[in-house]
Design a protein around this motif. Structure first.
Motif, PDB file in Angstrom:
ATOM      1  N   GLY A   1     145.010  90.095  42.143  1.00 55.28           N
ATOM      2  CA  GLY A   1     144.110  91.123  41.631  1.00 55.28           C
ATOM      3  C   GLY A   1     144.801  91.921  40.551  1.00 55.28           C
ATOM      4  O   GLY A   1     145.215  91.377  39.527  1.00 55.28           O
TER       5      GLY A   1
ATOM      6  N   GLU B   1     138.854  96.270  53.093  1.00 59.50           N
ATOM      7  CA  GLU B   1     137.442  95.895  53.018  1.00 59.50           C
ATOM      8  C   GLU B   1     136.778  95.805  54.383  1.00 59.50           C
ATOM      9  O   GLU B   1     135.555  95.929  54.492  1.00 59.50           O
ATOM     10  CB  GLU B   1     137.303  94.557  52.285  1.00 59.50           C
ATOM     11  CG  GLU B   1     137.665  94.623  50.811  1.00 59.50           C
ATOM     12  CD  GLU B   1     137.408  93.317  50.087  1.00 59.50           C
ATOM     13  OE1 GLU B   1     137.246  92.287  50.779  1.00 59.50           O
ATOM     14  OE2 GLU B   1     137.364  93.329  48.839  1.00 59.50           O
TER      15      GLU B   1
ATOM     16  N   PRO C   1     133.380  79.138  49.798  1.00 58.17           N
ATOM     17  CA  PRO C   1     132.070  79.777  49.651  1.00 58.17           C
ATOM     18  C   PRO C   1     130.925  78.776  49.725  1.00 58.17           C
ATOM     19  O   PRO C   1     131.113  77.564  49.564  1.00 58.17           O
ATOM     20  CB  PRO C   1     132.145  80.412  48.256  1.00 58.17           C
ATOM     21  CG  PRO C   1     133.119  79.562  47.510  1.00 58.17           C
ATOM     22  CD  PRO C   1     134.152  79.169  48.536  1.00 58.17           C
TER      23      PRO C   1
ATOM     24  N   GLN D   1     140.738  83.613  56.636  1.00 56.98           N
ATOM     25  CA  GLN D   1     139.766  84.496  56.010  1.00 56.98           C
ATOM     26  C   GLN D   1     140.346  85.255  54.812  1.00 56.98           C
ATOM     27  O   GLN D   1     139.641  86.033  54.165  1.00 56.98           O
ATOM     28  CB  GLN D   1     139.187  85.461  57.040  1.00 56.98           C
ATOM     29  CG  GLN D   1     138.329  84.769  58.090  1.00 56.98           C
ATOM     30  CD  GLN D   1     137.323  83.816  57.452  1.00 56.98           C
ATOM     31  OE1 GLN D   1     136.506  84.225  56.616  1.00 56.98           O
ATOM     32  NE2 GLN D   1     137.393  82.536  57.824  1.00 56.98           N
TER      33      GLN D   1
ATOM     34  N   PRO E   1     138.722  83.631  51.090  1.00 52.33           N
ATOM     35  CA  PRO E   1     137.685  84.277  50.279  1.00 52.33           C
ATOM     36  C   PRO E   1     138.191  85.511  49.539  1.00 52.33           C
ATOM     37  O   PRO E   1     137.716  85.810  48.439  1.00 52.33           O
ATOM     38  CB  PRO E   1     136.610  84.663  51.306  1.00 52.33           C
ATOM     39  CG  PRO E   1     136.876  83.820  52.494  1.00 52.33           C
ATOM     40  CD  PRO E   1     138.338  83.546  52.501  1.00 52.33           C
ATOM     41  N   VAL E   2     139.155  86.206  50.139  1.00 54.19           N
ATOM     42  CA  VAL E   2     139.731  87.379  49.466  1.00 54.19           C
ATOM     43  C   VAL E   2     140.463  86.938  48.206  1.00 54.19           C
ATOM     44  O   VAL E   2     140.362  87.573  47.147  1.00 54.19           O
ATOM     45  CB  VAL E   2     140.679  88.147  50.413  1.00 54.19           C
ATOM     46  CG1 VAL E   2     141.305  89.345  49.692  1.00 54.19           C
ATOM     47  CG2 VAL E   2     139.931  88.617  51.653  1.00 54.19           C
TER      48      VAL E   2
ATOM     49  N   ASP F   1     139.822  84.310  46.456  1.00 55.38           N
ATOM     50  CA  ASP F   1     138.781  83.953  45.484  1.00 55.38           C
ATOM     51  C   ASP F   1     138.245  85.210  44.798  1.00 55.38           C
ATOM     52  O   ASP F   1     137.977  85.213  43.593  1.00 55.38           O
ATOM     53  CB  ASP F   1     137.623  83.232  46.176  1.00 55.38           C
ATOM     54  CG  ASP F   1     137.939  81.783  46.492  1.00 55.38           C
ATOM     55  OD1 ASP F   1     138.802  81.200  45.805  1.00 55.38           O
ATOM     56  OD2 ASP F   1     137.330  81.233  47.424  1.00 55.38           O
ATOM     57  N   GLU F   2     138.071  86.259  45.579  1.00 57.23           N
ATOM     58  CA  GLU F   2     137.479  87.500  45.077  1.00 57.23           C
ATOM     59  C   GLU F   2     138.386  88.196  44.063  1.00 57.23           C
ATOM     60  O   GLU F   2     137.934  88.598  42.983  1.00 57.23           O
ATOM     61  CB  GLU F   2     137.197  88.434  46.249  1.00 57.23           C
ATOM     62  CG  GLU F   2     136.741  89.835  45.855  1.00 57.23           C
ATOM     63  CD  GLU F   2     136.785  90.796  47.025  1.00 57.23           C
ATOM     64  OE1 GLU F   2     136.768  92.018  46.780  1.00 57.23           O
ATOM     65  OE2 GLU F   2     136.846  90.347  48.186  1.00 57.23           O
ATOM     66  N   VAL F   3     139.660  88.360  44.405  1.00 60.95           N
ATOM     67  CA  VAL F   3     140.550  89.162  43.548  1.00 60.95           C
ATOM     68  C   VAL F   3     141.313  88.306  42.547  1.00 60.95           C
ATOM     69  O   VAL F   3     141.745  88.793  41.504  1.00 60.95           O
ATOM     70  CB  VAL F   3     141.539  89.989  44.398  1.00 60.95           C
ATOM     71  CG1 VAL F   3     140.785  90.908  45.340  1.00 60.95           C
ATOM     72  CG2 VAL F   3     142.513  89.106  45.171  1.00 60.95           C
TER      73      VAL F   3
ATOM     74  N   GLN G   1     144.820  77.026  47.337  1.00 59.08           N
ATOM     75  CA  GLN G   1     143.841  77.633  48.216  1.00 59.08           C
ATOM     76  C   GLN G   1     143.604  76.808  49.482  1.00 59.08           C
ATOM     77  O   GLN G   1     143.095  77.340  50.471  1.00 59.08           O
ATOM     78  CB  GLN G   1     142.506  77.809  47.479  1.00 59.08           C
ATOM     79  CG  GLN G   1     142.461  79.017  46.554  1.00 59.08           C
ATOM     80  CD  GLN G   1     142.293  80.307  47.336  1.00 59.08           C
ATOM     81  OE1 GLN G   1     143.218  80.787  47.996  1.00 59.08           O
ATOM     82  NE2 GLN G   1     141.109  80.884  47.257  1.00 59.08           N
TER      83      GLN G   1
END
Length: 312
Positions: free
Chosen positions: A41, A97, A215, A268, A271-272, A274-276, A289
């Motif tokens: 991030g 989160e 996702p 889990q 996905p984090v 992927d998000e940041v 990943q």
């Protein structure tokens, strides 16, 4: 059919820091890659921090010698240090989160169950602050799994194959959908399933795999047990965190223990990531990943495909 397709799925986050012990352990916008071992991030992991931790690790010659006897070399240790730094930053985001709070007292209590700080340090490649960071991460992962696993369900098109090349090809077919995918399922009725639902609480062995971190619309392929001629190709059709509880006789979470919950929680973090976004200095390797690790490019065995808007 579940066992035929998934076999003994055991794609686990391997942490060199626990091989001996009992602890589970650029360019563009954002921070510059210069001087950074990794960027998660907007947070950079300084190269000097990685080098300092490497010096501390190599100073533990007795443990290093034991790891060397198992084929672990210095680049592996460096990649593990960067991996753990990335996972820590992802854990910080996941905790924030999901409203998870792990206090110093919680870490102290966990260390006590492991025999105390000194006992842990005897089998850990790092100093006490690093140990505490690892314990904090696994407590976050355990609580994340406890919070999410009961309602976590993933529906996939999935296939079991015998080689990496076949797995990649099958994943691309499943990702594309349409007549070609229909023909694939028709030709492989014993080793494939359409719209098959897995529940984290009923299928904890699958919940630690990329199937539960990818996702909706994404696809991938991976080797559930490294070294075996068994591969999985999948396409995520649906993913939900509010599925109703499974019947008590199907709930397997009680049997996986703390380490199993940690692994489910760690998945889990996919996905984090992927998000940041995660970028790793090529000097250390690449972020994978599938394994949630920093690897040399030649070590990467599986792969993920992003959601395709054209899939029918």
């Amino acid at each position: 059919m579940r066992r035929q397709v998934m076999g003994g799925v055991a794609a686990r986050v391997v942490v060199l820091a626990v091989v001996i012990g009992a602890l589970v352990s650029g360019c563009g916008s954002g921070p510059s890659q210069v001087g950074a071992a990794a960027i998660i991030g907007s947070t950079a992991v300084p190269t000097q921090d990685v080098e300092a931790r490497l010096d501390q690790a190599l100073a533990r010659t007795e443990i290093v010698d034991q790891l060397s006897a198992q084929g672990v070399i210095t680049p592996d240790i460096v990649r593990d240090i960067v991996t753990q730094s990335v996972l820590h930053e992802l854990s910080v985001v996941a905790a924030r989160e999901n409203g998870i709070v792990v206090t110093d007292a919680d870490v102290d209590a966990e260390l006590a169950t492991l025999g105390g700080p000194e006992a842990v340090l005897e089998r850990f490649l790092g100093d006490l602050p690093t140990v505490r960071e690892r314990v904090w991460d696994q407590l976050v992962a355990e609580r994340l799994a406890t919070q999410l696993a009961g309602g976590l369900a993933v529906t996939v098109d999935i296939a079991g194959v015998a080689s990496r090349s076949d797995a990649e090809e099958a994943a691309r077919v499943l990702a594309a959908g349409g007549p070609e995918a229909e023909a694939y399922f028709a030709a492989n009725p014993e080793t494939s399933r359409r719209a098959y639902e897995y529940r984290a609480s009923a299928n904890p062995d699958v919940a630690i795999s990329p199937v539960f971190g990818t996702p909706v619309g994404g696809s991938g392929w991976f080797q559930p047990v490294p070294g075996q001629d068994s591969w999985i190709a999948f396409h995520v059709v649906d993913r939900r965190t509010d599925a109703p509880p499974v019947p008590p006789e199907m709930d397997a979470l009680a049997q996986v223990g703390k380490s199993g919950l940690v692994e489910i929680g760690m998945r889990q973090l996919q996905p984090v990531a992927d998000e940041v976004g995660v970028r790793v200095n090529p000097r250390y390797g690449v972020w994978d990943q599938v394994s949630l690790r920093v690897l040399d490019e030649e070590q990467i065995a599986g792969g993920l495909l992003p959601p395709s808007p054209s899939r029918s």
